[in-house]
Design an enzyme around this catalytic site. Structure first.
Site, PDB file in Angstrom:
ATOM      1  CE  LYS A  21      12.824 -37.891  -7.787  1.00 40.24           C
ATOM      2  NZ  LYS A  21      11.808 -36.835  -7.598  1.00 40.24           N
ATOM      3  CE1 TYR A  61      12.313 -36.239  -2.076  1.00 38.53           C
ATOM      4  CE2 TYR A  61      11.578 -38.516  -2.222  1.00 38.53           C
ATOM      5  CZ  TYR A  61      12.227 -37.426  -2.774  1.00 38.53           C
ATOM      6  OH  TYR A  61      12.773 -37.521  -4.037  1.00 38.53           O
ATOM      7  CG  PHE A  69       3.347 -33.777  -3.106  1.00 42.92           C
ATOM      8  CD1 PHE A  69       4.643 -34.204  -2.806  1.00 42.92           C
ATOM      9  CD2 PHE A  69       3.092 -32.418  -3.090  1.00 42.92           C
ATOM     10  CE1 PHE A  69       5.644 -33.303  -2.502  1.00 42.92           C
ATOM     11  CE2 PHE A  69       4.100 -31.498  -2.783  1.00 42.92           C
ATOM     12  CZ  PHE A  69       5.377 -31.953  -2.491  1.00 42.92           C
ATOM     13  NE  ARG A  97      18.310 -28.890  -6.636  1.00 45.10           N
ATOM     14  CZ  ARG A  97      17.191 -29.324  -6.060  1.00 45.10           C
ATOM     15  NH1 ARG A  97      17.126 -30.576  -5.588  1.00 45.10           N
ATOM     16  NH2 ARG A  97      16.135 -28.565  -5.954  1.00 45.10           N
ATOM     17  CB  THR A 103      10.624 -29.132  -8.252  1.00 40.72           C
ATOM     18  OG1 THR A 103      11.720 -28.797  -7.405  1.00 40.72           O
ATOM     19  CG2 THR A 103       9.845 -30.289  -7.660  1.00 40.72           C
ATOM     20  NE  ARG A 114      13.567 -33.094 -11.575  1.00 43.28           N
ATOM     21  CZ  ARG A 114      13.803 -32.639 -10.347  1.00 43.28           C
ATOM     22  NH1 ARG A 114      13.942 -31.337 -10.127  1.00 43.28           N
ATOM     23  NH2 ARG A 114      13.918 -33.483  -9.340  1.00 43.28           N
ATOM     24  CG  ASN A 124      10.494 -34.866 -10.443  1.00 48.39           C
ATOM     25  OD1 ASN A 124      10.718 -35.961  -9.947  1.00 48.39           O
ATOM     26  ND2 ASN A 124      10.544 -33.739  -9.745  1.00 48.39           N
ATOM     27  CG  HIS A 127      17.021 -36.979  -5.156  1.00 50.78           C
ATOM     28  ND1 HIS A 127      16.277 -36.087  -4.422  1.00 50.78           N
ATOM     29  CD2 HIS A 127      18.217 -37.106  -4.503  1.00 50.78           C
ATOM     30  CE1 HIS A 127      16.980 -35.704  -3.355  1.00 50.78           C
ATOM     31  NE2 HIS A 127      18.155 -36.309  -3.386  1.00 50.78           N
ATOM     32  CD  GLU A 138      19.724 -36.206  -0.280  1.00 53.06           C
ATOM     33  OE1 GLU A 138      18.808 -35.479   0.120  1.00 53.06           O
ATOM     34  OE2 GLU A 138      20.184 -36.138  -1.434  1.00 53.06           O
TER      35      GLU A 138
HETATM   36  N1  LIG Z   1       3.215 -30.606  -6.289  1.00 51.42           N
HETATM   37  C1  LIG Z   1       3.782 -31.822  -6.328  1.00 51.42           C
HETATM   38  N2  LIG Z   1       3.061 -32.886  -6.722  1.00 51.42           N
HETATM   39  C2  LIG Z   1       3.589 -34.124  -6.755  1.00 51.42           C
HETATM   40  N3  LIG Z   1       4.876 -34.396  -6.433  1.00 51.42           N
HETATM   41  C3  LIG Z   1       5.651 -33.355  -6.053  1.00 51.42           C
HETATM   42  C4  LIG Z   1       5.147 -32.027  -5.971  1.00 51.42           C
HETATM   43  N4  LIG Z   1       6.174 -31.217  -5.555  1.00 51.42           N
HETATM   44  C5  LIG Z   1       7.229 -32.016  -5.367  1.00 51.42           C
HETATM   45  N5  LIG Z   1       6.937 -33.296  -5.669  1.00 51.42           N
HETATM   46  C6  LIG Z   1       7.834 -34.454  -5.607  1.00 51.42           C
HETATM   47  O1  LIG Z   1       8.631 -34.353  -4.446  1.00 51.42           O
HETATM   48  C7  LIG Z   1      10.016 -34.352  -4.825  1.00 51.42           C
HETATM   49  C8  LIG Z   1      10.793 -33.555  -3.821  1.00 51.42           C
HETATM   50  O2  LIG Z   1      10.363 -32.221  -3.856  1.00 51.42           O
HETATM   51  P1  LIG Z   1      11.427 -31.054  -3.764  1.00 51.42           P
HETATM   52  O3  LIG Z   1      12.504 -31.418  -2.789  1.00 51.42           O
HETATM   53  O4  LIG Z   1      10.669 -29.790  -3.533  1.00 51.42           O
HETATM   54  O5  LIG Z   1      12.001 -30.983  -5.265  1.00 51.42           O
HETATM   55  P2  LIG Z   1      13.411 -31.428  -5.885  1.00 51.42           P
HETATM   56  O6  LIG Z   1      13.312 -32.904  -6.204  1.00 51.42           O
HETATM   57  O7  LIG Z   1      13.541 -30.601  -7.116  1.00 51.42           O
HETATM   58  O8  LIG Z   1      14.465 -31.116  -4.853  1.00 51.42           O
HETATM   59  C9  LIG Z   1      10.012 -33.807  -6.252  1.00 51.42           C
HETATM   60  O9  LIG Z   1      11.176 -34.132  -6.990  1.00 51.42           O
HETATM   61  C10 LIG Z   1       8.774 -34.488  -6.804  1.00 51.42           C
HETATM   62  O10 LIG Z   1       9.055 -35.862  -7.119  1.00 51.42           O
HETATM   63 MG   LIG Z   2      14.569 -31.558  -2.816  1.00 46.68          MG
END
Ligand SMILES: Nc1ncnc2c1ncn2[C@@H]1O[C@H](COP(=O)(O)OP(=O)(O)O)[C@@H](O)[C@H]1O
Ligand SMILES: [Mg+2]
Length: 154
Positions: A21, A61, A69, A97, A103, A114, A124, A127, A138
């Site tokens: 990212k 997303y 968020f 993963r 996450t 992470r 974080n 992705h 994707e």
């Molecule tokens: N509570 C939160 N506050 C801010 N950003 C968040 C939060 N939860 C998720 N995100 C952001 O949204 C992205 C996508 O969320 P998600 O798909 O649930 O997680 P992942 O990236 O682990 O698959 C996360 O990687 C993070 O950048």
């Molecule tokens: Mg995700």
């Protein structure tokens, strides 16, 4: 019976989509992340810097559109280039993963990307596709964007 040396030919070869990212790119973590996947034994099959638009991230997303968020996330993800990659290997979707961690970096075990390299859920650094179907979508979408953006620059 396996010889013990040859690969398990019954295991499926998979590809997944991984992206460093904008914060990870800005912090100079692309090399560290590539190193971890290479050392695990996976193969890098495509890589490119991609500057995504906010609209592209809104689509990427879409499942999170009702989260508080969401707007900030789409802004953050289009705030600079992401380093988009396709990696190949047996069971890579699930294993990647696991390598990423949770996450929320605060819940991620030391040893995960992470868990070792970031602190904040909103920053974080990486992705990774969560299913084989999403990996295909994707990966193709990233490839199209890369082609479109390099064509647009000519
Ligand atoms: N509570 C939160 N506050 C801010 N950003 C968040 C939060 N939860 C998720 N995100 C952001 O949204 C992205 C996508 O969320 P998600 O798909 O649930 O997680 P992942 O990236 O682990 O698959 C996360 O990687 C993070 O950048
Ligand atoms: Mg995700």
């Amino acid at each position: 019976m396996s010889s013990g040396f040859s690969e398990d030919s019954s295991a499926e070869m998979e590809r997944t989509f991984i992206a460093v990212k904008p914060d990870g790119v800005q912090r100079g973590l692309c090399g560290e992340i590539i190193k971890r996947f290479e050392q695990r034994g996976f193969k890098l099959v495509a890589a490119k810097f991609v500057q995504a638009s906010e609209d592209h991230m809104k689509k990427h997303y879409l499942d999170l559109k009702d989260m508080p968020f969401y707007a900030g996330l789409c802004k953050y993800m289009s705030s600079g280039p992401v380093f988009a990659m396709v990696w190949e290997g047996q069971g890579i979707v699930k294993l990647a993963r696991m390598m990423l961690g949770e996450t929320n970096p605060a819940d991620s075990k030391p040893g995960s990307i992470r868990g070792d390299l970031c602190i904040n859920i909103g920053r974080n650094i990486i992705h990774g596709s969560d299913t084989l179907d999403n990996a295909k979508l994707e990966g193709e979408s990233g490839q199209q964007r890369a082609t479109t953006s390099s064509a647009a620059r000519r």
